[in-house]
Design a protein around this motif. Structure first.
Motif, mmCIF file in Angstrom:
data_model
loop_
_atom_site.group_PDB
_atom_site.id
_atom_site.type_symbol
_atom_site.label_atom_id
_atom_site.label_comp_id
_atom_site.label_asym_id
_atom_site.label_seq_id
_atom_site.Cartn_x
_atom_site.Cartn_y
_atom_site.Cartn_z
ATOM 1 N N ARG A 25 58.125 94.556 11.834
ATOM 2 C CA ARG A 25 59.228 93.646 11.441
ATOM 3 C C ARG A 25 59.357 92.704 12.478
ATOM 4 O O ARG A 25 59.918 91.559 12.078
ATOM 5 C CB ARG A 25 60.577 94.746 11.665
ATOM 6 C CG ARG A 25 60.399 95.713 10.533
ATOM 7 C CD ARG A 25 62.051 96.570 10.676
ATOM 8 N NE ARG A 25 61.749 97.694 9.658
ATOM 9 C CZ ARG A 25 63.003 98.510 9.431
ATOM 10 N NH1 ARG A 25 64.173 98.232 10.217
ATOM 11 N NH2 ARG A 25 62.836 99.403 8.590
ATOM 12 N N TRP A 26 58.926 92.820 13.746
ATOM 13 C CA TRP A 26 58.741 91.746 14.702
ATOM 14 C C TRP A 26 58.031 90.563 14.419
ATOM 15 O O TRP A 26 58.392 89.473 14.851
ATOM 16 C CB TRP A 26 58.261 92.343 16.001
ATOM 17 C CG TRP A 26 56.743 92.721 15.928
ATOM 18 C CD1 TRP A 26 56.367 93.912 15.677
ATOM 19 C CD2 TRP A 26 55.548 91.870 15.983
ATOM 20 N NE1 TRP A 26 55.081 94.249 15.497
ATOM 21 C CE2 TRP A 26 54.290 92.814 15.862
ATOM 22 C CE3 TRP A 26 55.246 90.707 16.050
ATOM 23 C CZ2 TRP A 26 53.151 92.204 15.533
ATOM 24 C CZ3 TRP A 26 53.989 90.125 16.162
ATOM 25 C CH2 TRP A 26 53.160 90.928 15.776
ATOM 26 N N VAL A 28 58.448 89.081 11.490
ATOM 27 C CA VAL A 28 59.173 88.192 10.742
ATOM 28 C C VAL A 28 59.900 87.156 11.548
ATOM 29 O O VAL A 28 59.785 85.875 11.097
ATOM 30 C CB VAL A 28 60.375 88.915 9.962
ATOM 31 C CG1 VAL A 28 61.289 87.891 9.143
ATOM 32 C CG2 VAL A 28 59.853 89.993 9.141
ATOM 33 N N PRO A 29 60.603 87.081 12.447
ATOM 34 C CA PRO A 29 60.924 86.105 13.436
ATOM 35 C C PRO A 29 59.981 85.247 13.951
ATOM 36 O O PRO A 29 60.013 84.011 14.173
ATOM 37 C CB PRO A 29 61.790 87.016 14.622
ATOM 38 C CG PRO A 29 61.402 88.216 14.755
ATOM 39 C CD PRO A 29 60.750 88.586 13.087
ATOM 40 N N ALA A 32 59.252 82.965 11.209
ATOM 41 C CA ALA A 32 60.195 81.882 11.189
ATOM 42 C C ALA A 32 60.220 80.839 12.259
ATOM 43 O O ALA A 32 60.277 79.751 11.962
ATOM 44 C CB ALA A 32 61.802 82.656 11.349
ATOM 45 N N ILE A 33 59.976 81.290 13.598
ATOM 46 C CA ILE A 33 59.556 80.213 14.485
ATOM 47 C C ILE A 33 58.601 79.376 14.519
ATOM 48 O O ILE A 33 58.528 78.440 14.787
ATOM 49 C CB ILE A 33 59.649 81.054 16.015
ATOM 50 C CG1 ILE A 33 60.904 81.796 16.171
ATOM 51 C CG2 ILE A 33 59.096 80.177 17.167
ATOM 52 C CD1 ILE A 33 60.773 82.973 17.602
ATOM 53 N N VAL A 105 63.078 77.651 6.826
ATOM 54 C CA VAL A 105 63.501 79.134 7.755
ATOM 55 C C VAL A 105 64.239 79.871 6.902
ATOM 56 O O VAL A 105 63.970 81.104 6.786
ATOM 57 C CB VAL A 105 64.078 78.681 8.829
ATOM 58 C CG1 VAL A 105 64.604 79.968 9.590
ATOM 59 C CG2 VAL A 105 62.827 77.862 9.922
ATOM 60 N N LEU A 109 63.290 83.758 5.690
ATOM 61 C CA LEU A 109 64.146 85.145 6.041
ATOM 62 C C LEU A 109 64.966 85.702 4.594
ATOM 63 O O LEU A 109 64.768 87.030 4.721
ATOM 64 C CB LEU A 109 65.286 84.535 6.789
ATOM 65 C CG LEU A 109 64.882 84.188 8.314
ATOM 66 C CD1 LEU A 109 65.991 83.776 9.294
ATOM 67 C CD2 LEU A 109 63.904 84.978 8.929
ATOM 68 N N GLN A 112 62.045 87.633 2.636
ATOM 69 C CA GLN A 112 61.638 88.900 3.448
ATOM 70 C C GLN A 112 62.573 89.917 3.082
ATOM 71 O O GLN A 112 62.521 91.115 2.890
ATOM 72 C CB GLN A 112 61.499 88.528 4.944
ATOM 73 C CG GLN A 112 61.288 89.646 5.778
ATOM 74 C CD GLN A 112 62.405 90.561 6.193
ATOM 75 O OE1 GLN A 112 63.607 90.068 6.144
ATOM 76 N NE2 GLN A 112 62.254 91.916 6.400
#
Length: 514
Positions: A25-26, A28-29, A32-33, A105, A109, A112
């Motif tokens: 899961r880490w 996903v951010p 986005a970044i 972005v 998200l 997801q």
């Protein structure tokens, strides 16, 4: 009671399967970044033709105008112009690109979330990676902010709400469905062919009426309808307050597009045909077409297997089939566009990313391969776009004309180069900034010619490549130019005409037009 018990048992099995398909899961951010960082270099890039045109229309949209949106006309819904008004108020081009980053972005998200709720976090990661890669790829027009990109977050939000509605108890179904209807309608009010939510909803409701969740059909339909009406009424109220006719908006969104399609069919454009070929190649190179092909094969395999096992299709399969139908609609919509610009591909991103996440998570090794190809393709195209940026072209010419002008000067640029008009900062007395409305609504160029012969004739007239245009008789236009204007050669590929009797410096345009 037995149907309710079966549905609960199915939900329990689905949740157990979802939990078993966990993923990092880490990531996903991080995706986005990365989307933010990759799109940042394009903040100051030259505005595209549509970006320039929409900003020009939005800037002067006011009550009491002479055309659809103030004094200008464009075949787009009002919510798109409202977003561009916001960008214009915040500073223009850079603010618009920042809004585009936010949209990309948000889509990443949201897809997801939808995929993870249906098939576990691994599906969500795959969906986010696919969406993020496609939304930054110049192959799909990802560097610009167009109608498809601005509509995509609304589509993605509606997909999430539909998934939540399908999973919710009877009391909350209407709420989630209402949110889905509101955001789905908003997508259409940004880009009129973004009917993805309507197609997806119909595809979901029809199977549901004969399978699990039968009791949810009525509240789902009710919520979707109410949400869509509320969203439409809010935008319509703003539109009327700005002096725009709702009947005129409807004509611009749909009847005009049918008329324009006939015009395009009657006058084949070699440039459009080349763009169509490029669009197909871009779909392959970006990985989008390959993922779609894989989805079709994988879905057929799963459905056939379920039928052989005489198992009822679960929620994941029903959503997947509905997404496949939506993808089919999107492909038809893109092919029917006629002009075949690369940003058309953005329409496919939400359904392909969610469906890709649901499918590829079942075959992780193949999923990683397809996602890696899509990400690598996006990386290569982004690097190419940064190292070989497009020239400013029309912006350079428009800025040069603006620098040579007096504050009350006006300009007309024909055949669609609205970036010249926008960069000049001058008003235009002709309502059509794009070539297709001119071809469709002023086919004999009577309004254009009358404007050049009237006291309202513009100070500057720009023919980007030539005064002539395929399928149009430009003899009267050429005669009006000879009678009322002096020709000023600026650079190869464009001709600038200055109104007779007006003295202005020759615009010093150093850029070479496209």
């Amino acid at each position: 009671m037995s149907a309710l018990l079966a549905e609960r048992q199915f939900d329990d099995r689905s949740q157990a399967n979802v939990a078993a398909r966990s993923g990092p899961r880490w990531l996903v951010p991080v995706v986005a970044i990365t989307v933010v960082l990759v799109r940042l270099p394009f903040l100051g890039a030259p505005l595209g033709l549509d970006e320039s045109g929409y900003l020009t229309v939005a800037h002067q949209w006011h009550p009491g105008g002479t055309s659809l949106y103030g004094d200008l006309w464009v075949d787009r819904p009002p919510l798109l112009l409202m977003i561009y008004q916001l960008a214009d108020a915040l500073g223009g081009g850079v603010a618009l690109r920042v809004i585009g980053i936010g949209a990309a972005v948000a889509v990443t998200l949201l897809v997801q979330r939808a995929a993870a709720r249906l098939a576990g976090s691994r599906a969500g990661v795959f969906a986010a990676l696919l969406a993020g890669a496609l939304l930054v790829s110049p192959l799909a027009g990802g560097e610009e902010v167009n109608g498809e990109l601005l509509a995509a977050p609304f589509v993605a939000a509606a997909v999430v709400c539909l998934v939540e509605a399908l999973r919710a108890d009877a009391r909350r179904v209407v709420i989630w469905a209402g949110l889905a209807g509101a955001t789905g309608a908003a997508a259409v009010l940004v880009k009129q062919n973004m009917l993805d939510v309507a197609v997806l909803s119909c595809a979901l409701l029809l199977p549901l009426s004969g399978g699990i969740g039968r009791r949810k059909v009525a509240p789902l339909a009710l919520g979707l309808a109410v949400g869509g009406v509320v969203s439409t009424v809010v935008v319509a109220t703003w539109t009327v307050a700005h002096g725009t006719s709702l009947s005129g908006v409807f004509y611009a969104m749909y009847p005009f597009r049918l008329e324009a399609a006939r015009v395009l069919a009657a006058t084949p454009d070699p440039a459009a045909q080349r763009r169509g070929l490029h669009l197909g190649v871009a779909a392959l190179q970006s990985g989008l077409a390959i993922v779609v092909a894989w989805l079709v094969v994988a879905l057929l395999r799963e459905v056939v297997h379920a039928r052989r096992q005489r198992r009822d299709l679960g929620l994941r399969h029903r959503v997947l089939i509905a997404l496949a139908i939506t993808i089919g609609y999107d492909v038809l919509s893109i092919c029917s566009g006629g002009s075949y610009w690369s940003h058309y591909l953005i329409q496919l991103v939400v359904p392909v990313a969610v469906a890709g996440g649901l499918t590829l998570s079942r075959w992780p090794s193949r999923g990683r391969l397809l996602v890696a190809f899509t990400v690598a393709s996006a990386a290569i195209s982004v690097i190419t776009g940064i190292t070989h940026p497009p020239g400013p072209h029309g912006q350079t010419l428009g800025a040069a004309i603006g620098a040579a002008s007096h504050p009350r000067d006006t300009i007309i640029t024909i055949w669609g180069h609205s970036d010249v008009t926008h960069a000049s900062g001058l008003r235009t007395p002709y309502p059509y900034l794009w070539s297709l409305p001119t071809q469709t609504l002023d086919p004999d160029l009577r309004l254009l010619t009358a404007t050049l012969d009237s006291p309202r004739r513009p100070t500057w007239f720009v023919a980007w490549s030539a005064v002539t245009h395929p399928g149009l008789d430009t003899s009267r236009l050429s005669a009006a130019l000879r009678e009322n204007y002096d020709e000023v050669e600026v650079s190869r590929g464009s001709t600038v005409f200055l109104r007779q009797g007006v003295k202005r410096p020759v615009p010093a345009a150093g850029g070479r037009p496209s």
